[in-house]
Design a protein around this motif. Sequence first.
Motif, PDB file in Angstrom:
ATOM      1  N   HIS A 253     -22.352  -2.485 -35.633  1.00  0.00           N
ATOM      2  CA  HIS A 253     -22.471  -1.749 -36.890  1.00  0.00           C
ATOM      3  C   HIS A 253     -23.463  -0.594 -36.824  1.00  0.00           C
ATOM      4  CE1 HIS A 253     -19.961  -4.747 -38.782  1.00  0.00           C
ATOM      5  NE2 HIS A 253     -20.764  -5.695 -38.326  1.00  0.00           N
ATOM      6  N   GLY A 254     -24.571  -0.795 -36.126  1.00  0.00           N
ATOM      7  CA  GLY A 254     -25.625   0.199 -36.122  1.00  0.00           C
ATOM      8  C   GLY A 254     -25.531   1.237 -35.027  1.00  0.00           C
ATOM      9  N   VAL A 255     -24.910   0.885 -33.904  1.00  0.00           N
ATOM     10  CA  VAL A 255     -24.750   1.866 -32.822  1.00  0.00           C
ATOM     11  C   VAL A 255     -23.365   2.503 -32.918  1.00  0.00           C
ATOM     12  CG1 VAL A 255     -24.647   2.219 -30.320  1.00  0.00           C
ATOM     13  CG2 VAL A 255     -26.406   0.728 -31.291  1.00  0.00           C
ATOM     14  N   PHE A 256     -22.329   1.706 -32.812  1.00  0.00           N
ATOM     15  CA  PHE A 256     -20.975   2.263 -32.803  1.00  0.00           C
ATOM     16  C   PHE A 256     -20.467   2.592 -34.209  1.00  0.00           C
ATOM     17  CE2 PHE A 256     -21.464   0.758 -28.601  1.00  0.00           C
ATOM     18  CZ  PHE A 256     -20.756   1.672 -27.842  1.00  0.00           C
ATOM     19  N   GLY A 257     -21.073   2.012 -35.225  1.00  0.00           N
ATOM     20  CA  GLY A 257     -20.681   2.311 -36.593  1.00  0.00           C
ATOM     21  C   GLY A 257     -21.523   3.389 -37.254  1.00  0.00           C
ATOM     22  N   GLU A 258     -22.523   3.894 -36.569  1.00  0.00           N
ATOM     23  CA  GLU A 258     -23.453   4.880 -37.133  1.00  0.00           C
ATOM     24  C   GLU A 258     -22.946   6.302 -36.926  1.00  0.00           C
ATOM     25  OE1 GLU A 258     -25.806   6.811 -39.063  1.00  0.00           O
ATOM     26  OE2 GLU A 258     -26.526   4.734 -38.982  1.00  0.00           O
ATOM     27  N   ALA A 259     -22.885   7.082 -38.003  1.00  0.00           N
ATOM     28  CA  ALA A 259     -22.421   8.469 -37.922  1.00  0.00           C
ATOM     29  C   ALA A 259     -23.546   9.437 -37.550  1.00  0.00           C
ATOM     30  CB  ALA A 259     -21.794   8.888 -39.250  1.00  0.00           C
ATOM     31  N   ASP A 260     -24.792   9.088 -37.847  1.00  0.00           N
ATOM     32  CA  ASP A 260     -25.916   9.978 -37.601  1.00  0.00           C
ATOM     33  C   ASP A 260     -26.435   9.806 -36.174  1.00  0.00           C
ATOM     34  OD1 ASP A 260     -29.152  10.221 -37.713  1.00  0.00           O
ATOM     35  OD2 ASP A 260     -28.178  11.710 -39.015  1.00  0.00           O
ATOM     36  N   ASP A 261     -26.392  10.878 -35.399  1.00  0.00           N
ATOM     37  CA  ASP A 261     -26.796  10.825 -33.989  1.00  0.00           C
ATOM     38  C   ASP A 261     -28.250  10.389 -33.802  1.00  0.00           C
ATOM     39  OD1 ASP A 261     -24.272  11.661 -33.160  1.00  0.00           O
ATOM     40  OD2 ASP A 261     -24.852  13.777 -33.034  1.00  0.00           O
ATOM     41  N   ALA A 262     -29.146  10.884 -34.634  1.00  0.00           N
ATOM     42  CA  ALA A 262     -30.576  10.554 -34.485  1.00  0.00           C
ATOM     43  C   ALA A 262     -30.827   9.075 -34.776  1.00  0.00           C
ATOM     44  CB  ALA A 262     -31.423  11.432 -35.396  1.00  0.00           C
ATOM     45  N   ARG A 263     -30.233   8.554 -35.832  1.00  0.00           N
ATOM     46  CA  ARG A 263     -30.413   7.125 -36.151  1.00  0.00           C
ATOM     47  C   ARG A 263     -29.791   6.254 -35.066  1.00  0.00           C
ATOM     48  NH1 ARG A 263     -29.398   8.330 -42.080  1.00  0.00           N
ATOM     49  NH2 ARG A 263     -27.220   7.951 -41.566  1.00  0.00           N
ATOM     50  N   ARG A 264     -28.621   6.668 -34.561  1.00  0.00           N
ATOM     51  CA  ARG A 264     -27.967   5.917 -33.484  1.00  0.00           C
ATOM     52  C   ARG A 264     -28.876   5.878 -32.258  1.00  0.00           C
ATOM     53  NH1 ARG A 264     -24.359   9.121 -32.415  1.00  0.00           N
ATOM     54  NH2 ARG A 264     -22.912   8.472 -34.047  1.00  0.00           N
ATOM     55  N   ARG A 265     -29.455   6.992 -31.900  1.00  0.00           N
ATOM     56  CA  ARG A 265     -30.300   7.065 -30.703  1.00  0.00           C
ATOM     57  C   ARG A 265     -31.527   6.164 -30.837  1.00  0.00           C
ATOM     58  NH1 ARG A 265     -31.348   9.522 -25.612  1.00  0.00           N
ATOM     59  NH2 ARG A 265     -32.871   8.002 -24.921  1.00  0.00           N
ATOM     60  N   VAL A 266     -32.142   6.141 -32.001  1.00  0.00           N
ATOM     61  CA  VAL A 266     -33.302   5.264 -32.228  1.00  0.00           C
ATOM     62  C   VAL A 266     -32.895   3.810 -32.022  1.00  0.00           C
ATOM     63  CG1 VAL A 266     -34.874   4.381 -34.009  1.00  0.00           C
ATOM     64  CG2 VAL A 266     -34.563   6.848 -33.726  1.00  0.00           C
ATOM     65  N   LEU A 267     -31.751   3.419 -32.551  1.00  0.00           N
ATOM     66  CA  LEU A 267     -31.305   2.040 -32.417  1.00  0.00           C
ATOM     67  C   LEU A 267     -30.929   1.712 -30.973  1.00  0.00           C
ATOM     68  CD1 LEU A 267     -31.047  -0.484 -34.063  1.00  0.00           C
ATOM     69  CD2 LEU A 267     -28.694   0.130 -34.562  1.00  0.00           C
ATOM     70  N   VAL A 268     -30.281   2.629 -30.277  1.00  0.00           N
ATOM     71  CA  VAL A 268     -29.961   2.402 -28.859  1.00  0.00           C
ATOM     72  C   VAL A 268     -31.250   2.178 -28.076  1.00  0.00           C
ATOM     73  CG1 VAL A 268     -29.094   3.513 -26.754  1.00  0.00           C
ATOM     74  CG2 VAL A 268     -27.729   3.578 -28.850  1.00  0.00           C
ATOM     75  N   ASP A 269     -32.262   2.983 -28.329  1.00  0.00           N
ATOM     76  CA  ASP A 269     -33.539   2.808 -27.631  1.00  0.00           C
ATOM     77  C   ASP A 269     -34.165   1.448 -27.931  1.00  0.00           C
ATOM     78  OD1 ASP A 269     -33.279   5.296 -26.494  1.00  0.00           O
ATOM     79  OD2 ASP A 269     -34.704   6.281 -27.843  1.00  0.00           O
ATOM     80  N   GLU A 270     -33.956   0.947 -29.128  1.00  0.00           N
ATOM     81  CA  GLU A 270     -34.514  -0.341 -29.520  1.00  0.00           C
ATOM     82  C   GLU A 270     -33.724  -1.517 -28.937  1.00  0.00           C
ATOM     83  OE1 GLU A 270     -34.819  -2.768 -33.679  1.00  0.00           O
ATOM     84  OE2 GLU A 270     -35.253  -0.620 -33.752  1.00  0.00           O
ATOM     85  N   LEU A 271     -32.407  -1.405 -28.873  1.00  0.00           N
ATOM     86  CA  LEU A 271     -31.556  -2.540 -28.509  1.00  0.00           C
ATOM     87  C   LEU A 271     -31.245  -2.654 -27.023  1.00  0.00           C
ATOM     88  CD1 LEU A 271     -28.896  -2.472 -31.378  1.00  0.00           C
ATOM     89  CD2 LEU A 271     -31.022  -3.782 -31.261  1.00  0.00           C
TER      90      LEU A 271
END
Length: 126
Positions: free
Chosen positions: A14-32
Amino acid sequence: MTDTVTSLLARNLHGVFGEADDARRRVLVDELFTEDALFVEPAGVTRGRAAIAAIAGKIRATHPGFAYAELAPAENLHGLAGRLRWTSGEPGRPPSYAGTDIIVVENGRIAALYLFFDPLPVKDVA
Protein backbone atom coordinates in the motif's frame (compact mmCIF):
# COMPACT_ATOMS: atom_id res chain seq x y z
CA MET A 1 13.89 0.40 12.48
CA THR A 2 12.50 -3.09 12.58
CA ASP A 3 9.05 -4.20 11.58
CA THR A 4 7.10 -7.42 11.57
CA VAL A 5 6.95 -9.48 8.40
CA THR A 6 3.21 -8.97 8.01
CA SER A 7 3.54 -5.22 8.52
CA LEU A 8 6.39 -5.04 5.99
CA LEU A 9 4.23 -6.81 3.42
CA ALA A 10 1.25 -4.50 3.92
CA ARG A 11 3.32 -1.32 4.05
CA ASN A 12 5.16 -2.32 0.89
CA LEU A 13 1.96 -3.08 -1.02
CA HIS A 14 0.00 0.00 0.00
CA GLY A 15 2.72 2.48 0.90
CA VAL A 16 5.37 1.74 -1.72
CA PHE A 17 3.52 0.38 -4.74
CA GLY A 18 0.26 2.13 -3.89
CA GLU A 19 1.85 5.55 -3.28
CA ALA A 20 1.50 8.19 -6.01
CA ASP A 21 3.92 10.71 -4.46
CA ASP A 22 7.55 9.97 -5.38
CA ALA A 23 9.04 11.66 -2.29
CA ARG A 24 6.78 9.81 0.17
CA ARG A 25 7.43 6.53 -1.65
CA ARG A 26 11.20 7.06 -1.45
CA VAL A 27 11.08 7.76 2.30
CA LEU A 28 9.14 4.54 2.87
CA VAL A 29 11.46 2.49 0.63
CA ASP A 30 14.41 3.76 2.65
CA GLU A 31 12.63 2.74 5.85
CA LEU A 32 11.42 -0.71 4.73
CA PHE A 33 14.18 -2.07 2.48
CA THR A 34 17.82 -2.96 3.06
CA GLU A 35 20.26 -0.79 1.14
CA ASP A 36 21.00 -3.45 -1.48
CA ALA A 37 17.52 -5.00 -1.59
CA LEU A 38 16.48 -7.07 -4.57
CA PHE A 39 13.14 -6.79 -6.42
CA VAL A 40 12.37 -9.62 -8.84
CA GLU A 41 9.31 -9.42 -11.09
CA PRO A 42 8.31 -10.81 -14.48
CA ALA A 43 9.68 -7.70 -16.25
CA GLY A 44 13.13 -7.95 -14.70
CA VAL A 45 15.39 -7.65 -11.68
CA THR A 46 16.05 -4.43 -9.77
CA ARG A 47 18.57 -3.90 -6.98
CA GLY A 48 18.90 -1.07 -4.48
CA ARG A 49 16.54 1.33 -2.79
CA ALA A 50 16.67 4.08 -5.40
CA ALA A 51 15.99 1.66 -8.23
CA ILE A 52 13.13 -0.02 -6.33
CA ALA A 53 11.53 3.36 -5.59
CA ALA A 54 11.86 4.32 -9.26
CA ILE A 55 10.35 1.10 -10.62
CA ALA A 56 7.50 1.29 -8.09
CA GLY A 57 6.78 4.80 -9.36
CA LYS A 58 6.79 3.64 -12.97
CA ILE A 59 4.42 0.78 -12.15
CA ARG A 60 2.13 3.13 -10.22
CA ALA A 61 2.08 5.63 -13.10
CA THR A 62 0.67 2.99 -15.46
CA HIS A 63 -2.44 2.60 -13.24
CA PRO A 64 -2.79 5.84 -11.25
CA GLY A 65 -6.37 5.23 -10.12
CA PHE A 66 -5.91 1.62 -9.05
CA ALA A 67 -5.95 0.48 -5.44
CA TYR A 68 -4.65 -2.72 -3.90
CA ALA A 69 -6.81 -5.08 -1.88
CA GLU A 70 -5.43 -7.93 0.20
CA LEU A 71 -7.05 -11.29 -0.59
CA ALA A 72 -6.06 -12.89 2.70
CA PRO A 73 -4.03 -11.93 5.76
CA ALA A 74 -0.29 -11.67 5.17
CA GLU A 75 1.64 -14.78 6.18
CA ASN A 76 4.78 -14.79 8.33
CA LEU A 77 7.29 -17.62 8.03
CA HIS A 78 9.39 -17.61 11.24
CA GLY A 79 10.07 -13.88 11.01
CA LEU A 80 12.36 -14.51 8.03
CA ALA A 81 9.97 -14.46 5.09
CA GLY A 82 6.35 -13.90 4.22
CA ARG A 83 3.79 -13.66 1.48
CA LEU A 84 0.77 -11.55 0.68
CA ARG A 85 -1.84 -12.29 -1.99
CA TRP A 86 -3.57 -9.24 -3.46
CA THR A 87 -5.63 -7.79 -6.29
CA SER A 88 -5.55 -4.38 -7.93
CA GLY A 89 -8.00 -2.35 -9.93
CA GLU A 90 -10.31 0.65 -10.00
CA PRO A 91 -12.05 1.06 -6.65
CA GLY A 92 -15.63 -0.20 -6.77
CA ARG A 93 -15.01 -2.35 -9.85
CA PRO A 94 -13.84 -5.94 -10.28
CA PRO A 95 -10.06 -6.29 -9.98
CA SER A 96 -7.95 -6.01 -13.12
CA TYR A 97 -5.08 -8.20 -11.99
CA ALA A 98 -3.83 -10.23 -9.04
CA GLY A 99 -0.49 -11.14 -7.57
CA THR A 100 1.52 -12.51 -4.69
CA ASP A 101 4.37 -10.72 -2.99
CA ILE A 102 6.98 -12.85 -1.26
CA ILE A 103 9.61 -11.16 0.89
CA VAL A 104 12.81 -12.23 2.60
CA VAL A 105 13.56 -10.23 5.74
CA GLU A 106 16.95 -9.37 7.23
CA ASN A 107 17.26 -7.34 10.42
CA GLY A 108 13.64 -6.21 10.22
CA ARG A 109 13.81 -4.94 6.64
CA ILE A 110 12.96 -6.34 3.24
CA ALA A 111 16.10 -7.82 1.67
CA ALA A 112 14.30 -9.37 -1.30
CA LEU A 113 10.85 -8.94 -2.82
CA TYR A 114 9.54 -11.43 -5.36
CA LEU A 115 6.39 -10.52 -7.31
CA PHE A 116 4.32 -13.20 -9.02
CA PHE A 117 1.24 -12.36 -11.07
CA ASP A 118 -1.66 -14.73 -10.40
CA PRO A 119 -4.92 -15.56 -12.15
CA LEU A 120 -7.76 -13.40 -10.94
CA PRO A 121 -9.76 -15.09 -8.18
CA VAL A 122 -12.93 -16.75 -9.35
CA LYS A 123 -16.00 -15.15 -7.88
CA ASP A 124 -18.50 -17.59 -6.40
CA VAL A 125 -21.79 -17.68 -8.25
CA ALA A 126 -24.92 -18.93 -6.53
